[in-house]
Design an enzyme around this catalytic site. Structure first.
Site, PDB file in Angstrom:
ATOM      1  N   ASP A 112      -0.700   2.306   5.513  1.00 42.30           N
ATOM      2  CA  ASP A 112      -2.110   2.231   5.896  1.00 42.30           C
ATOM      3  C   ASP A 112      -2.469   3.284   6.929  1.00 42.30           C
ATOM      4  O   ASP A 112      -3.625   3.700   7.020  1.00 42.30           O
ATOM      5  CB  ASP A 112      -2.430   0.845   6.486  1.00 42.30           C
ATOM      6  CG  ASP A 112      -2.218  -0.280   5.496  1.00 42.30           C
ATOM      7  OD1 ASP A 112      -1.734  -0.005   4.392  1.00 42.30           O
ATOM      8  OD2 ASP A 112      -2.536  -1.437   5.831  1.00 42.30           O
ATOM      9  N   ASP A 202      -8.579   4.654   5.932  1.00 40.59           N
ATOM     10  CA  ASP A 202      -7.199   4.181   6.036  1.00 40.59           C
ATOM     11  C   ASP A 202      -6.373   5.070   5.109  1.00 40.59           C
ATOM     12  O   ASP A 202      -6.829   5.425   4.009  1.00 40.59           O
ATOM     13  CB  ASP A 202      -7.073   2.732   5.551  1.00 40.59           C
ATOM     14  CG  ASP A 202      -7.420   1.703   6.630  1.00 40.59           C
ATOM     15  OD1 ASP A 202      -7.997   2.083   7.659  1.00 40.59           O
ATOM     16  OD2 ASP A 202      -7.114   0.512   6.414  1.00 40.59           O
ATOM     17  N   HIS A 250      -7.791  -0.424   0.037  1.00 40.04           N
ATOM     18  CA  HIS A 250      -6.576   0.315  -0.326  1.00 40.04           C
ATOM     19  C   HIS A 250      -6.416   0.468  -1.833  1.00 40.04           C
ATOM     20  O   HIS A 250      -6.555  -0.474  -2.587  1.00 40.04           O
ATOM     21  CB  HIS A 250      -5.325  -0.292   0.314  1.00 40.04           C
ATOM     22  CG  HIS A 250      -5.462  -0.400   1.813  1.00 40.04           C
ATOM     23  ND1 HIS A 250      -4.743  -1.280   2.568  1.00 40.04           N
ATOM     24  CD2 HIS A 250      -6.252   0.286   2.680  1.00 40.04           C
ATOM     25  CE1 HIS A 250      -5.081  -1.143   3.855  1.00 40.04           C
ATOM     26  NE2 HIS A 250      -5.996  -0.191   3.921  1.00 40.04           N
ATOM     27  N   ASP A 252      -3.747   1.035  -3.585  1.00 37.32           N
ATOM     28  CA  ASP A 252      -2.451   0.774  -4.219  1.00 37.32           C
ATOM     29  C   ASP A 252      -2.230  -0.618  -4.816  1.00 37.32           C
ATOM     30  O   ASP A 252      -1.107  -0.963  -5.197  1.00 37.32           O
ATOM     31  CB  ASP A 252      -1.303   1.176  -3.278  1.00 37.32           C
ATOM     32  CG  ASP A 252      -1.415   0.555  -1.898  1.00 37.32           C
ATOM     33  OD1 ASP A 252      -2.342  -0.236  -1.667  1.00 37.32           O
ATOM     34  OD2 ASP A 252      -0.572   0.877  -1.033  1.00 37.32           O
ATOM     35  N   CYS A 357       2.776  -0.538   0.349  1.00 37.81           N
ATOM     36  CA  CYS A 357       2.180  -0.668   1.687  1.00 37.81           C
ATOM     37  C   CYS A 357       3.241  -0.603   2.779  1.00 37.81           C
ATOM     38  O   CYS A 357       3.011  -0.046   3.853  1.00 37.81           O
ATOM     39  CB  CYS A 357       1.485  -2.012   1.847  1.00 37.81           C
ATOM     40  SG  CYS A 357       0.353  -2.449   0.537  1.00 37.81           S
TER      41      CYS A 357
HETATM   42  O1  DAV Z   1      -6.300  -5.230  -3.410  1.00 36.71           O
HETATM   43  O2  DAV Z   1      -5.215  -6.973  -2.871  1.00 36.71           O
HETATM   44  C1  DAV Z   1      -4.021  -4.829  -1.118  1.00 36.71           C
HETATM   45  C2  DAV Z   1      -3.830  -4.169   0.216  1.00 36.71           C
HETATM   46  C3  DAV Z   1      -2.831  -3.153   0.147  1.00 36.71           C
HETATM   47  N1  DAV Z   1      -2.601  -2.498   1.433  1.00 36.71           N
HETATM   48  C4  DAV Z   1      -5.657  -5.884  -2.619  1.00 36.71           C
HETATM   49  C5  DAV Z   1      -5.405  -5.296  -1.272  1.00 36.71           C
END
Ligand code: DAV
Length: 379
Positions: A112, A202, A250, A252, A357
């Site tokens: 992040d 981020d 995010h 990912d 992450c």
């Molecule tokens: O889309 O569930 C995931 C966060 C990853 N850093 C989600 C957020």
């Protein structure tokens, strides 16, 4: 295990070149952070109703740390060098001349905060007050890399002020009262909590493919942040993407670049950015729809969804680390020709994410290449 004496060379251009050196986060002292304009936690069924905050339960922390340590061992046993951050006391009150925030968050997800592009590691602005100082957990490592690698380019994006003007007023109260139709409209308008007062992003909203960099316009990355990245990485091509998602945070767990020619897309969240699908097709990239996740919702005390099923770490173009509970996702990767390394990781979710992450690249063996020679006007 003997310490890995691999020389420090910061270099990583994409998500799939052979990974040699990586940072793996720690769960120590992670907080359900105190409410702030960017975010409010409301988990009454698990002892944290709106307005409350505190340490995540110790037994959860221990389990998460066991899984993180085990993951670090798996990587080390494959010859990777693994470094770990230095946690702070995240219970402490933090402040700047502009605001005071009752708690910090943690240092489980280095992804992040740190963005590696070539020989540069860039500290992201972050857009939560509770995460404003999180970079400090990585400073011991960054200082060390700076001393050891004469070519390491250490950068930090301008720290945002994060005053009340950075956030839309009463955003969460308004969101609660909105009809489904209004929410639908808000998603299409990308009407998230951040204003355009100042650039915010981020690092986990960014996915790298050599010359091309994809940035997720999300609730923690605004247009100014994307513009800042475009000017900063001026020899790259920055592509903005967004999806149909009520709480985008995010890239990912939504859109993952797996290897040259193959991306994985969330089966529920649909891409909305004009030209995106065409762009991948035109360059002969396949976009596979991800498998069904193991869970059917958010795990307890987690701000991350069941789509952490997609949150994977590539060790090279043939080898992928996947959360061991994600049976269907592992099967899909197997069919796509990957060697799958199952990593028990379910207990880490509440601490801020999955395997992608929980890591930040320091070194992947390879150069900056062009995987998208055919560009599209306007994307
Ligand atoms: O889309 O569930 C995931 C966060 C990853 N850093 C989600 C957020």
């Amino acid at each position: 295990m003997t310490a890995n004496t691999q020389k420090t060379v910061v270099n990583s251009w994409n998500e799939w070149d052979p990974l040699k050196h990586v940072i793996v986060g720690r769960a120590d002292g992670t907080m359900i952070q105190a409410p702030e304009p960017a975010i409010e936690r409301d988990w009454p069924d698990h002892g944290f109703p709106l307005g409350t905050y505190g340490l995540l339960p110790k037994e959860m922390e221990e389990k998460a740390n066991e899984q993180l340590d085990n993951f670090a061992k798996i990587l080390e046993s494959r010859g990777l060098r693994v470094d770990r951050p230095t946690p702070l006391d995240f219970k402490q009150v933090v402040q700047t001349p502009d605001w005071k925030q009752k708690t910090m968050f943690g240092c489980m997800p280095p992804r992040d905060v740190l963005l590696t592009v070539g020989n540069e590691i860039l500290e992201a602005t972050m857009s939560y007050r509770s995460r404003w100082y999180e970079y400090l957990c990585y400073r011991p490592l960054l200082e060390q890399y700076f001393k050891e690698d004469p070519n390491f380019k250490w950068e930090a994006a301008p720290k945002p002020r994060l005053t009340e003007h950075t956030y839309k007023k009463d955003y969460w109260r308004k969101w609660e009262k909105m009809s489904e139709e209004e929410k639908d409209q808000a998603i299409h308008n990308r009407d998230w909590v951040l204003t355009e007062k100042e650039p915010c992003f981020d690092a986990a909203d960014i996915s790298r493919a050599g010359k091309d960099i994809f940035v997720y316009h999300s609730s923690v990355t605004n247009k100014g942040g994307i513009d800042w990245l475009r000017r900063h990485f001026s020899s790259h091509r920055i592509h903005v993407i967004w999806f149909y998602e009520t709480n985008p945070i995010h890239i990912d767990a939504t859109f993952v670049l797996l290897r040259p020619g193959l991306a994985l897309s969330n089966r529920k969240r649909k891409p909305l950015a004009p030209g995106m699908i065409e762009f991948f097709k035109k360059n002969d990239w396949e976009i596979a729809e991800c498998a069904e996740p193991a869970l059917d919702g958010y795990p307890p005390l987690s701000f991350c969804s069941q789509w952490l099923s997609m949150n994977t770490l590539m060790l090279d173009t043939k080898t992928i680390c996947v959360d061991a509970q994600e049976i269907k996702q592992m099967e899909q990767f197997d069919k796509l020709g990957f060697e799958v390394i199952p990593v028990p990781f379910a207990d880490v979710s509440a601490f801020g994410g999955g395997l992608h992450c929980a890591t930040a690249d320091v070194n992947r063996q390879g150069d900056c290449e062009d995987y998208f020679p055919k560009q599209i006007e306007g994307f």
